[in-house]
Scaffold this motif. Structure first.
Motif, short mmCIF file in Angstrom:
data_model
loop_
_atom_site.label_atom_id
_atom_site.label_comp_id
_atom_site.label_asym_id
_atom_site.label_seq_id
_atom_site.Cartn_x
_atom_site.Cartn_y
_atom_site.Cartn_z
N TRP A 8 9.14 -6.79 6.84
CA TRP A 8 8.55 -5.92 5.82
C TRP A 8 9.46 -5.83 4.60
O TRP A 8 10.68 -5.95 4.71
N VAL A 9 8.81 -5.67 3.46
CA VAL A 9 9.54 -5.56 2.20
C VAL A 9 8.81 -4.56 1.31
O VAL A 9 7.59 -4.64 1.15
N SER A 10 9.56 -3.66 0.71
CA SER A 10 9.00 -2.73 -0.26
C SER A 10 8.99 -3.44 -1.62
O SER A 10 10.03 -3.86 -2.12
N VAL A 11 7.81 -3.60 -2.21
CA VAL A 11 7.72 -4.34 -3.47
C VAL A 11 7.47 -3.43 -4.67
O VAL A 11 7.70 -3.81 -5.81
N THR A 12 6.93 -2.25 -4.43
CA THR A 12 6.81 -1.27 -5.52
C THR A 12 7.40 0.01 -4.96
O THR A 12 7.79 0.06 -3.79
N GLY A 13 7.41 1.06 -5.78
CA GLY A 13 7.98 2.33 -5.32
C GLY A 13 7.40 2.78 -3.99
O GLY A 13 8.11 3.27 -3.13
N ASP A 14 6.11 2.57 -3.81
CA ASP A 14 5.50 3.12 -2.58
C ASP A 14 4.71 2.12 -1.75
O ASP A 14 4.15 2.49 -0.73
N ILE A 15 4.67 0.86 -2.16
CA ILE A 15 3.92 -0.11 -1.34
C ILE A 15 4.88 -1.10 -0.69
O ILE A 15 5.72 -1.72 -1.35
N SER A 16 4.72 -1.25 0.61
CA SER A 16 5.47 -2.27 1.34
C SER A 16 4.48 -3.29 1.89
O SER A 16 3.34 -2.96 2.20
N ILE A 17 4.95 -4.54 2.00
CA ILE A 17 4.15 -5.57 2.66
C ILE A 17 4.73 -5.72 4.05
O ILE A 17 5.96 -5.80 4.21
N ILE A 18 3.85 -5.76 5.03
CA ILE A 18 4.30 -5.95 6.41
C ILE A 18 3.63 -7.22 6.92
O ILE A 18 2.43 -7.42 6.70
N GLY A 23 0.82 -14.14 11.66
CA GLY A 23 0.07 -14.36 10.43
C GLY A 23 -0.62 -13.11 9.90
O GLY A 23 -1.14 -13.11 8.79
N GLU A 24 -0.63 -12.04 10.68
CA GLU A 24 -1.24 -10.78 10.17
C GLU A 24 -0.39 -10.21 9.05
O GLU A 24 0.84 -10.21 9.13
N VAL A 25 -1.07 -9.74 8.01
CA VAL A 25 -0.36 -9.13 6.86
C VAL A 25 -1.09 -7.87 6.47
O VAL A 25 -2.32 -7.84 6.47
N TRP A 26 -0.37 -6.83 6.16
CA TRP A 26 -1.03 -5.65 5.60
C TRP A 26 -0.09 -4.92 4.64
O TRP A 26 1.11 -5.15 4.64
N PHE A 27 -0.75 -4.11 3.80
CA PHE A 27 0.00 -3.32 2.81
C PHE A 27 0.12 -1.89 3.33
O PHE A 27 -0.86 -1.33 3.82
N HIS A 28 1.31 -1.36 3.18
CA HIS A 28 1.61 -0.06 3.76
C HIS A 28 2.05 0.88 2.64
O HIS A 28 2.93 0.53 1.85
N THR A 29 1.41 2.02 2.56
CA THR A 29 1.80 3.01 1.54
C THR A 29 2.76 4.01 2.17
O THR A 29 2.43 4.64 3.18
N GLY A 51 6.06 -17.75 10.07
CA GLY A 51 4.76 -17.06 10.05
C GLY A 51 4.81 -15.75 9.29
O GLY A 51 3.92 -15.45 8.48
N SER A 52 5.85 -14.95 9.53
CA SER A 52 5.93 -13.66 8.84
C SER A 52 6.42 -13.83 7.40
O SER A 52 5.99 -13.10 6.51
N THR A 53 7.28 -14.81 7.17
CA THR A 53 7.80 -15.02 5.80
C THR A 53 6.67 -15.45 4.87
O THR A 53 6.56 -14.94 3.75
N VAL A 54 5.83 -16.39 5.31
CA VAL A 54 4.72 -16.81 4.44
C VAL A 54 3.76 -15.64 4.20
O VAL A 54 3.22 -15.49 3.09
N VAL A 242 13.89 -12.23 -2.42
CA VAL A 242 12.98 -13.34 -2.75
C VAL A 242 11.53 -12.84 -2.82
O VAL A 242 10.79 -13.16 -3.75
N VAL A 243 11.14 -12.03 -1.85
CA VAL A 243 9.76 -11.50 -1.84
C VAL A 243 9.55 -10.57 -3.03
O VAL A 243 8.51 -10.64 -3.71
N GLN A 244 10.51 -9.72 -3.31
CA GLN A 244 10.37 -8.82 -4.47
C GLN A 244 10.23 -9.61 -5.76
O GLN A 244 9.44 -9.27 -6.63
N GLU A 245 10.98 -10.71 -5.88
CA GLU A 245 10.89 -11.50 -7.11
C GLU A 245 9.60 -12.31 -7.16
O GLU A 245 9.07 -12.55 -8.24
N THR A 246 9.09 -12.71 -6.02
CA THR A 246 7.78 -13.38 -6.00
C THR A 246 6.74 -12.43 -6.59
O THR A 246 5.90 -12.83 -7.40
N TYR A 247 6.83 -11.16 -6.21
CA TYR A 247 5.90 -10.15 -6.73
C TYR A 247 6.09 -9.98 -8.24
O TYR A 247 5.12 -9.99 -9.00
N GLU A 248 7.34 -9.83 -8.68
CA GLU A 248 7.60 -9.62 -10.12
C GLU A 248 7.11 -10.81 -10.94
O GLU A 248 6.53 -10.66 -12.00
N SER A 249 7.36 -12.03 -10.44
CA SER A 249 6.94 -13.24 -11.16
C SER A 249 5.42 -13.33 -11.21
O SER A 249 4.84 -13.75 -12.22
#
Ligand SMILES: [Fe+2]
Ligand SMILES: [Fe+2]
Length: 301
Positions: A8-18, A23-29, A51-54, A242-249
């Motif tokens: 999991w990675v927090s990409v904005t102040g309140d949203i994390s990607i898990i 292969g399951e992915v979800w957004f967590h507030t 699997g989780s990194t992609v 890396v994930v945070q910068e993927t989001y910013e880019s």
């Protein structure tokens, strides 16, 4: 039995990607959950898996692109839009090897030879891609060198500046997220996207060298797979960045798309004409698919 990996990675102040290895992915507030009971409120520390990194990387892209104007997301290509896209492709490629080598030498200094070797390899693979865009411009009858010397699409400029900035950092791991963003988006382009552009060109004109190589038909798919595997092998702190910068880019790229795609064909031709100086071999409505005012092609890079 080994436990399945969850990242999991927090990409904005309140949203994390898990993302799970499966292969399951979800957004967590985060807001509304008590930190003490929220296992995703603190940064992950464990090992990654492909699997989780992609899942994290593509989740970051989806989130970043959520703001793109839907009606503009799949425009019909026009010659003017394609010329602008090729100019953008040139600018996002020309400094890539130099920038990646700069980041590689920093990782060498930091005692991270595996990251340096990965970036050196990417620098080798990306060498000469700016030339492909110039060749395509020439094939379309556009003096490519003169165009790119005088013109950088406004929507592409912040992207180039972001990459320069990331590669010059003391700890430049974010440049991997930027590269993933651009390569993953390019790898989504299908044979039919290339065929649409080919239809715009006169018979016998090959102006899709860059597009082919930066599509599902070219080397981008392998680059994306290699990057996923490499990122999955990195320590948790690096994967987070890396994930945070993927989001910013992706945010910057989406903003650029919205900007470029809102221009009319006439506006784009005008910009190209001004940069080149001489009359172009194209006029509005002088090529097969033109039916009055159209919006431009999605940037090639
Ligand atoms: Fe490339
Ligand atoms: Fe590439």
């Amino acid at each position: 039995m080994a436990r399945s990996v969850t990242e999991w990675v927090s990409v904005t102040g309140d949203i994390s990607i898990i993302a799970r290895e499966s292969g399951e992915v979800w957004f967590h507030t985060l807001s509304g959950t008590k930190e003490a009971v929220d296992p995703f409120a603190t940064p992950m520390t464990g090992a990654g898996s492909t699997g989780s990194t992609v899942g994290l990387l593509d989740g970051a892209l989806n989130l970043g692109f959520a703001g793109i104007e839907k009606r503009l997301a799949h425009p019909d290509p026009t010659v003017a839009g394609y010329i602008v896209a090729l100019a953008g492709a040139y600018h996002t490629s020309v400094h890539t090897p130099r920038n990646l080598r700069r980041a590689a030498s920093r990782f060498d200094e930091l005692g991270r030879p595996e990251v340096a070797a990965y970036l050196e390899e990417r620098a080798r693979e990306e060498t000469g891609h700016d030339r492909l865009a110039l060749k395509d411009l020439h094939a379309l009858g556009v003096p490519g060198e003169r165009l790119v010397a005088n013109f950088i699409p406004e929507g592409i400029k912040p992207l180039c500046e972001r990459f320069d900035y990331l590669c010059a950092q003391d700890y430049p791991v974010g440049c991997i997220g930027y590269s993933y963003c651009l390569e993953r988006i390019a790898a989504l382009k299908q044979k039919t996207d290339i065929e649409k552009v080919q239809l715009l060109c006169q018979d016998g004109v090959d102006a899709t060298r860059f597009l082919r190589s930066h599509s599902s038909l070219g080397s981008e798919v392998a680059h994306v797979d290699e990057t996923i595997e490499f990122v999955a092998s990195l320590p948790a702190n690096d994967r987070i960045r890396v994930v945070q910068e993927t989001y910013e880019s992706a945010l910057i790229m989406a903003e650029g798309y919205n900007h470029e795609l809102l221009k009319s064909e006439a506006e784009m031709l005008d910009e190209i004409q001004q940069a080149v100086g001489d009359p172009l071999p194209y006029r509005l409505g002088s090529y097969p698919s033109s039916r009055g005012e159209k919006r431009g092609a999605r940037p090639a890079a």
